[in-house]
Scaffold this motif. Structure first.
Motif, PDB file in Angstrom:
ATOM      1  N   SER A  76      43.038  -0.549  -6.903  1.00 23.66           N
ATOM      2  CA  SER A  76      43.679  -0.134  -8.151  1.00 23.66           C
ATOM      3  C   SER A  76      43.015  -0.805  -9.343  1.00 23.66           C
ATOM      4  CB  SER A  76      45.162  -0.499  -8.122  1.00 23.66           C
ATOM      5  OG  SER A  76      45.305  -1.912  -8.169  1.00 23.66           O
ATOM      6  N   ASP A  77      43.260  -0.249 -10.529  1.00 24.61           N
ATOM      7  CA  ASP A  77      42.704  -0.821 -11.752  1.00 24.61           C
ATOM      8  C   ASP A  77      43.167  -2.254 -11.944  1.00 24.61           C
ATOM      9  OD1 ASP A  77      41.395   1.516 -12.263  1.00 24.61           O
ATOM     10  OD2 ASP A  77      42.876   2.273 -13.717  1.00 24.61           O
ATOM     11  N   SER A  78      44.417  -2.525 -11.647  1.00 25.99           N
ATOM     12  CA  SER A  78      44.931  -3.881 -11.834  1.00 25.99           C
ATOM     13  C   SER A  78      44.284  -4.852 -10.860  1.00 25.99           C
ATOM     14  CB  SER A  78      46.459  -3.893 -11.661  1.00 25.99           C
ATOM     15  OG  SER A  78      46.818  -3.485 -10.343  1.00 25.99           O
ATOM     16  N   GLN A  79      44.065  -4.398  -9.613  1.00 28.20           N
ATOM     17  CA  GLN A  79      43.403  -5.251  -8.628  1.00 28.20           C
ATOM     18  C   GLN A  79      41.949  -5.531  -9.046  1.00 28.20           C
ATOM     19  OE1 GLN A  79      44.098  -2.772  -5.206  1.00 28.20           O
ATOM     20  NE2 GLN A  79      45.641  -4.182  -4.380  1.00 28.20           N
ATOM     21  N   ARG A  80      41.283  -4.486  -9.507  1.00 26.42           N
ATOM     22  CA  ARG A  80      39.893  -4.664  -9.941  1.00 26.42           C
ATOM     23  C   ARG A  80      39.827  -5.628 -11.125  1.00 26.42           C
ATOM     24  NH1 ARG A  80      35.190  -1.639  -9.240  1.00 26.42           N
ATOM     25  NH2 ARG A  80      33.589  -2.106 -10.800  1.00 26.42           N
ATOM     26  N   THR A  81      40.748  -5.477 -12.080  1.00 25.64           N
ATOM     27  CA  THR A  81      40.791  -6.380 -13.239  1.00 25.64           C
ATOM     28  C   THR A  81      41.025  -7.812 -12.798  1.00 25.64           C
ATOM     29  OG1 THR A  81      41.615  -4.618 -14.692  1.00 25.64           O
ATOM     30  CG2 THR A  81      41.990  -6.895 -15.400  1.00 25.64           C
ATOM     31  N   GLU A  82      41.925  -7.978 -11.831  1.00 22.65           N
ATOM     32  CA  GLU A  82      42.212  -9.323 -11.341  1.00 22.65           C
ATOM     33  C   GLU A  82      40.992  -9.928 -10.649  1.00 22.65           C
ATOM     34  OE1 GLU A  82      45.501 -11.684  -8.551  1.00 22.65           O
ATOM     35  OE2 GLU A  82      45.642  -9.508  -8.844  1.00 22.65           O
TER      36      GLU A  82
ATOM     37  N   GLU B 135      37.807  -9.118 -11.152  1.00 29.26           N
ATOM     38  CA  GLU B 135      36.794  -9.423 -12.157  1.00 29.26           C
ATOM     39  C   GLU B 135      37.153 -10.683 -12.935  1.00 29.26           C
ATOM     40  OE1 GLU B 135      36.535  -5.821 -14.367  1.00 29.26           O
ATOM     41  OE2 GLU B 135      35.175  -4.846 -12.933  1.00 29.26           O
ATOM     42  N   GLY B 136      38.442 -10.902 -13.149  1.00 29.87           N
ATOM     43  CA  GLY B 136      38.866 -12.113 -13.834  1.00 29.87           C
ATOM     44  C   GLY B 136      38.557 -13.359 -13.018  1.00 29.87           C
TER      45      GLY B 136
ATOM     46  N   ARG C 269      34.856 -13.861 -13.224  1.00 30.69           N
ATOM     47  CA  ARG C 269      34.478 -14.370 -14.551  1.00 30.69           C
ATOM     48  C   ARG C 269      34.777 -15.858 -14.650  1.00 30.69           C
ATOM     49  NH1 ARG C 269      36.804 -15.546 -19.330  1.00 30.69           N
ATOM     50  NH2 ARG C 269      35.579 -15.131 -21.223  1.00 30.69           N
TER      51      ARG C 269
END
Length: 299
Positions: A73-79, A81-82, A85
Protein backbone atom coordinates in the motif's frame (compact mmCIF):
# COMPACT_ATOMS: atom_id res chain seq x y z
CA UNK A 1 21.93 18.11 -4.85
CA UNK A 2 24.27 17.45 -7.77
CA UNK A 3 23.49 14.82 -10.38
CA UNK A 4 25.97 12.23 -9.11
CA UNK A 5 24.64 12.38 -5.55
CA UNK A 6 21.07 12.20 -6.83
CA UNK A 7 21.93 9.21 -9.03
CA UNK A 8 23.62 7.42 -6.15
CA UNK A 9 20.69 8.05 -3.82
CA UNK A 10 18.25 6.85 -6.47
CA UNK A 11 20.34 3.70 -6.87
CA UNK A 12 20.28 3.00 -3.13
CA UNK A 13 16.53 3.60 -2.87
CA UNK A 14 15.79 1.52 -5.97
CA UNK A 15 17.77 -1.42 -4.66
CA UNK A 16 16.24 -1.22 -1.22
CA UNK A 17 12.62 -0.54 -2.12
CA UNK A 18 12.66 -2.87 -5.13
CA UNK A 19 13.90 -5.71 -2.98
CA UNK A 20 10.77 -5.49 -0.86
CA UNK A 21 8.81 -7.28 -3.58
CA UNK A 22 10.18 -10.56 -2.31
CA UNK A 23 11.45 -9.80 1.21
CA UNK A 24 8.30 -8.14 2.52
CA UNK A 25 6.49 -11.47 2.20
CA UNK A 26 3.34 -11.85 4.22
CA UNK A 27 3.99 -8.88 6.50
CA UNK A 28 0.72 -6.97 6.19
CA UNK A 29 0.98 -5.03 9.39
CA UNK A 30 3.69 -2.79 10.83
CA UNK A 31 7.10 -2.41 9.23
CA UNK A 32 10.07 -3.91 11.08
CA UNK A 33 12.62 -1.06 10.91
CA UNK A 34 15.52 -3.25 11.98
CA UNK A 35 14.62 -5.79 9.30
CA UNK A 36 14.45 -3.09 6.63
CA UNK A 37 17.82 -1.67 7.70
CA UNK A 38 19.36 -5.14 7.63
CA UNK A 39 17.85 -5.67 4.20
CA UNK A 40 19.38 -2.40 2.94
CA UNK A 41 22.80 -3.49 4.17
CA UNK A 42 22.48 -6.90 2.56
CA UNK A 43 21.17 -5.58 -0.74
CA UNK A 44 23.89 -2.91 -1.01
CA UNK A 45 26.58 -5.48 -0.29
CA UNK A 46 25.11 -7.91 -2.81
CA UNK A 47 24.73 -5.23 -5.48
CA UNK A 48 28.36 -4.07 -5.64
CA UNK A 49 29.55 -6.58 -8.25
CA UNK A 50 26.44 -6.14 -10.38
CA UNK A 51 25.88 -3.37 -12.95
CA UNK A 52 24.15 -0.28 -11.62
CA UNK A 53 20.37 -0.57 -11.42
CA UNK A 54 20.47 -4.27 -12.38
CA UNK A 55 18.79 -6.55 -9.84
CA UNK A 56 20.60 -9.67 -8.73
CA UNK A 57 19.25 -13.02 -9.98
CA UNK A 58 17.68 -13.69 -6.61
CA UNK A 59 15.92 -10.34 -6.74
CA UNK A 60 14.15 -11.39 -9.90
CA UNK A 61 12.78 -14.58 -8.35
CA UNK A 62 10.15 -13.91 -5.68
CA UNK A 63 10.49 -15.89 -2.49
CA UNK A 64 7.64 -18.23 -1.55
CA UNK A 65 4.68 -16.21 -0.35
CA UNK A 66 6.27 -12.96 -1.46
CA UNK A 67 4.11 -9.98 -2.35
CA UNK A 68 4.22 -8.09 -5.63
CA UNK A 69 5.12 -4.40 -5.39
CA UNK A 70 1.55 -3.59 -6.38
CA UNK A 71 0.40 -5.34 -3.20
CA UNK A 72 2.27 -2.85 -1.01
CA UNK A 73 0.00 0.00 0.00
CA UNK A 74 0.97 3.65 -0.37
CA UNK A 75 1.20 4.03 3.39
CA UNK A 76 3.44 0.97 3.70
CA UNK A 77 5.69 2.21 0.91
CA UNK A 78 5.89 5.66 2.56
CA UNK A 79 6.78 4.06 5.86
CA UNK A 80 9.46 1.89 4.23
CA UNK A 81 10.96 4.87 2.41
CA UNK A 82 10.98 6.80 5.67
CA UNK A 83 12.91 4.03 7.39
CA UNK A 84 15.39 3.92 4.52
CA UNK A 85 15.75 7.73 4.54
CA UNK A 86 16.45 7.79 8.26
CA UNK A 87 18.92 4.96 7.85
CA UNK A 88 20.77 6.82 5.10
CA UNK A 89 20.87 10.01 7.18
CA UNK A 90 22.33 8.03 10.06
CA UNK A 91 24.79 6.30 7.73
CA UNK A 92 25.68 8.86 5.00
CA UNK A 93 28.83 6.97 4.08
CA UNK A 94 26.53 4.67 2.08
CA UNK A 95 26.01 7.50 -0.41
CA UNK A 96 29.77 8.03 -0.63
CA UNK A 97 30.32 4.32 -1.20
CA UNK A 98 27.60 4.25 -3.85
CA UNK A 99 29.16 7.24 -5.63
CA UNK A 100 32.60 5.64 -5.52
CA UNK A 101 31.18 2.40 -6.91
CA UNK A 102 29.32 4.29 -9.63
CA UNK A 103 32.52 6.14 -10.57
CA UNK A 104 34.48 2.88 -10.63
CA UNK A 105 31.95 1.30 -12.97
CA UNK A 106 31.89 4.35 -15.23
CA UNK A 107 35.69 4.48 -15.35
CA UNK A 108 35.89 0.78 -16.16
CA UNK A 109 33.26 1.10 -18.88
CA UNK A 110 35.15 4.06 -20.37
CA UNK A 111 38.42 2.13 -20.23
CA UNK A 112 36.91 -0.85 -22.01
CA UNK A 113 35.31 1.38 -24.66
CA UNK A 114 38.55 3.29 -25.20
CA UNK A 115 40.52 0.07 -25.47
CA UNK A 116 38.14 -1.09 -28.19
CA UNK A 117 38.59 2.21 -30.07
CA UNK A 118 42.37 1.75 -29.92
CA UNK A 119 42.02 -1.76 -31.34
CA UNK A 120 39.56 -0.72 -34.05
CA UNK A 121 41.74 2.21 -35.16
CA UNK A 122 45.16 0.67 -34.60
CA UNK A 123 46.37 1.23 -38.17
CA UNK A 124 45.53 4.95 -38.17
CA UNK A 125 46.77 5.46 -34.64
CA UNK A 126 50.13 3.72 -34.86
CA UNK A 127 50.94 3.24 -38.55
CA UNK A 128 49.36 6.02 -40.59
CA UNK A 129 51.10 7.15 -43.77
CA UNK A 130 50.68 10.71 -42.43
CA UNK A 131 52.48 10.25 -39.14
CA UNK A 132 55.80 11.50 -37.82
CA UNK A 133 58.05 8.91 -36.21
CA UNK A 134 60.77 9.83 -33.72
CA UNK A 135 63.01 7.63 -31.63
CA UNK A 136 63.53 4.10 -32.90
CA UNK A 137 61.36 3.47 -36.00
CA UNK A 138 61.57 -0.25 -35.26
CA UNK A 139 61.05 0.05 -31.52
CA UNK A 140 59.14 -2.62 -29.64
CA UNK A 141 56.72 -0.12 -28.07
CA UNK A 142 54.98 2.87 -29.66
CA UNK A 143 53.92 5.96 -27.74
CA UNK A 144 51.64 8.37 -29.61
CA UNK A 145 51.45 12.05 -28.64
CA UNK A 146 48.64 14.41 -29.68
CA UNK A 147 49.90 17.99 -29.32
CA UNK A 148 49.26 21.64 -30.16
CA UNK A 149 52.15 24.07 -30.73
CA UNK A 150 50.39 26.71 -28.60
CA UNK A 151 49.72 24.36 -25.71
CA UNK A 152 51.78 25.45 -22.68
CA UNK A 153 51.55 21.96 -21.19
CA UNK A 154 52.81 20.44 -24.46
CA UNK A 155 55.80 22.75 -24.31
CA UNK A 156 56.58 21.67 -20.76
CA UNK A 157 56.10 18.01 -21.69
CA UNK A 158 58.42 18.31 -24.70
CA UNK A 159 61.50 17.97 -22.48
CA UNK A 160 59.98 14.82 -20.96
CA UNK A 161 59.49 13.32 -24.39
CA UNK A 162 63.07 14.11 -25.43
CA UNK A 163 64.40 12.53 -22.25
CA UNK A 164 62.14 9.52 -22.69
CA UNK A 165 63.53 8.93 -26.19
CA UNK A 166 67.08 9.37 -24.92
CA UNK A 167 66.60 6.92 -22.05
CA UNK A 168 64.75 4.24 -24.05
CA UNK A 169 66.48 3.18 -27.30
CA UNK A 170 63.64 0.76 -28.09
CA UNK A 171 60.89 3.37 -27.94
CA UNK A 172 59.05 4.44 -31.07
CA UNK A 173 57.28 7.82 -30.79
CA UNK A 174 54.53 8.98 -33.13
CA UNK A 175 53.54 12.66 -33.20
CA UNK A 176 50.02 13.71 -34.15
CA UNK A 177 49.30 17.34 -35.08
CA UNK A 178 46.16 18.16 -33.08
CA UNK A 179 45.60 21.95 -33.28
CA UNK A 180 42.74 22.85 -30.94
CA UNK A 181 43.77 26.29 -29.65
CA UNK A 182 42.61 28.55 -32.45
CA UNK A 183 43.46 29.57 -35.97
CA UNK A 184 47.12 30.22 -35.15
CA UNK A 185 47.54 26.64 -34.01
CA UNK A 186 45.85 25.34 -37.15
CA UNK A 187 48.09 27.42 -39.42
CA UNK A 188 51.22 26.32 -37.55
CA UNK A 189 50.17 22.68 -37.80
CA UNK A 190 49.55 23.05 -41.53
CA UNK A 191 53.10 24.37 -42.00
CA UNK A 192 54.42 21.48 -39.90
CA UNK A 193 52.63 19.02 -42.18
CA UNK A 194 54.10 20.83 -45.18
CA UNK A 195 57.57 20.39 -43.66
CA UNK A 196 56.88 16.67 -43.30
CA UNK A 197 55.74 16.49 -46.92
CA UNK A 198 58.69 18.39 -48.41
CA UNK A 199 61.62 17.75 -46.05
CA UNK A 200 60.78 14.95 -43.60
CA UNK A 201 64.43 14.72 -42.50
CA UNK A 202 64.12 18.26 -41.10
CA UNK A 203 60.82 17.75 -39.28
CA UNK A 204 62.36 16.82 -35.91
CA UNK A 205 64.50 19.99 -35.85
CA UNK A 206 61.54 22.08 -36.97
CA UNK A 207 59.31 20.57 -34.30
CA UNK A 208 61.87 21.12 -31.55
CA UNK A 209 62.38 24.74 -32.60
CA UNK A 210 58.70 25.64 -32.95
CA UNK A 211 57.43 24.00 -29.79
CA UNK A 212 60.09 25.77 -27.72
CA UNK A 213 59.22 29.20 -29.16
CA UNK A 214 58.04 31.74 -26.60
CA UNK A 215 54.62 33.27 -27.00
CA UNK A 216 51.89 32.38 -29.44
CA UNK A 217 52.83 30.81 -32.75
CA UNK A 218 50.98 30.89 -36.06
CA UNK A 219 51.61 30.17 -39.70
CA UNK A 220 54.01 33.09 -40.16
CA UNK A 221 56.06 32.10 -37.11
CA UNK A 222 56.18 28.50 -38.32
CA UNK A 223 57.34 29.61 -41.78
CA UNK A 224 60.05 31.76 -40.20
CA UNK A 225 61.32 28.82 -38.14
CA UNK A 226 61.35 26.65 -41.26
CA UNK A 227 63.27 29.34 -43.18
CA UNK A 228 65.91 29.41 -40.44
CA UNK A 229 66.37 25.68 -41.08
CA UNK A 230 66.97 26.27 -44.79
CA UNK A 231 63.51 25.53 -46.19
CA UNK A 232 61.71 27.64 -48.78
CA UNK A 233 58.74 29.46 -47.15
CA UNK A 234 56.96 29.89 -50.50
CA UNK A 235 57.02 26.16 -51.18
CA UNK A 236 55.85 25.36 -47.65
CA UNK A 237 53.08 27.95 -47.79
CA UNK A 238 51.67 26.37 -50.94
CA UNK A 239 51.87 22.87 -49.46
CA UNK A 240 50.33 24.00 -46.16
CA UNK A 241 46.98 24.80 -47.78
CA UNK A 242 46.91 21.70 -49.97
CA UNK A 243 44.20 19.06 -49.69
CA UNK A 244 46.85 16.60 -48.56
CA UNK A 245 47.85 18.77 -45.59
CA UNK A 246 44.22 19.30 -44.62
CA UNK A 247 43.55 15.56 -44.86
CA UNK A 248 46.44 14.88 -42.48
CA UNK A 249 45.02 17.16 -39.79
CA UNK A 250 41.45 15.98 -40.35
CA UNK A 251 42.58 12.37 -39.90
CA UNK A 252 44.02 13.26 -36.49
CA UNK A 253 40.90 15.19 -35.47
CA UNK A 254 38.64 12.27 -36.36
CA UNK A 255 40.88 9.89 -34.45
CA UNK A 256 40.95 12.19 -31.41
CA UNK A 257 37.17 12.41 -31.49
CA UNK A 258 36.86 8.63 -31.49
CA UNK A 259 39.25 8.46 -28.53
CA UNK A 260 37.26 11.22 -26.78
CA UNK A 261 40.32 13.48 -26.49
CA UNK A 262 39.49 17.05 -25.48
CA UNK A 263 42.92 18.42 -24.52
CA UNK A 264 46.62 18.34 -25.20
CA UNK A 265 48.99 16.75 -24.63
CA UNK A 266 47.34 13.36 -24.82
CA UNK A 267 49.17 10.07 -25.20
CA UNK A 268 48.25 6.60 -26.38
CA UNK A 269 49.83 3.17 -26.26
CA UNK A 270 48.27 -0.05 -27.47
CA UNK A 271 47.15 -0.49 -23.87
CA UNK A 272 45.47 2.82 -22.99
CA UNK A 273 45.09 6.58 -23.41
CA UNK A 274 46.66 9.04 -21.00
CA UNK A 275 45.52 12.66 -20.92
CA UNK A 276 47.64 15.59 -19.73
CA UNK A 277 51.25 16.44 -19.03
CA UNK A 278 51.70 13.59 -16.57
CA UNK A 279 55.48 13.88 -16.21
CA UNK A 280 58.46 11.77 -17.19
CA UNK A 281 58.07 9.09 -14.52
CA UNK A 282 54.45 8.44 -15.42
CA UNK A 283 55.26 8.26 -19.12
CA UNK A 284 57.99 5.74 -18.38
CA UNK A 285 55.49 3.71 -16.35
CA UNK A 286 53.00 3.69 -19.24
CA UNK A 287 55.70 2.58 -21.68
CA UNK A 288 56.79 -0.13 -19.26
CA UNK A 289 53.21 -1.37 -18.90
CA UNK A 290 52.73 -1.43 -22.67
CA UNK A 291 55.99 -3.32 -23.13
CA UNK A 292 54.99 -5.89 -20.50
CA UNK A 293 51.60 -6.23 -22.18
CA UNK A 294 53.25 -6.92 -25.53
CA UNK A 295 55.18 -9.81 -23.95
CA UNK A 296 52.08 -11.77 -22.97
CA UNK A 297 49.04 -13.08 -24.82
CA UNK A 298 46.56 -11.02 -22.83
CA UNK A 299 46.81 -8.03 -20.47
Amino acid sequence: MNFRYAAALALVLAIAVGALAYTFGARSHGIDSAAVEAMVKDMLAASKPAPAMTPSPSAMTPAPGAMEMADISDSQRTEIEGVIRNYLIANPEIIRDAINELQRKEDEAARVAQSQVITDNSKTLFDSANEVVLGNPKGDVTLVEFFDYNCAYCRRAHADMQQLIKDDPNLRVVLKEFPILGDGSVAAAQVAVAVLMTAPEKYADFHNALITEKGQVDGDKALAVAADLGMDPAVLKAKATSDEAKANINEVRELAEKLDLTGTPSYATKLKVVVGAVGLDNLKAEVKAARACADVATC
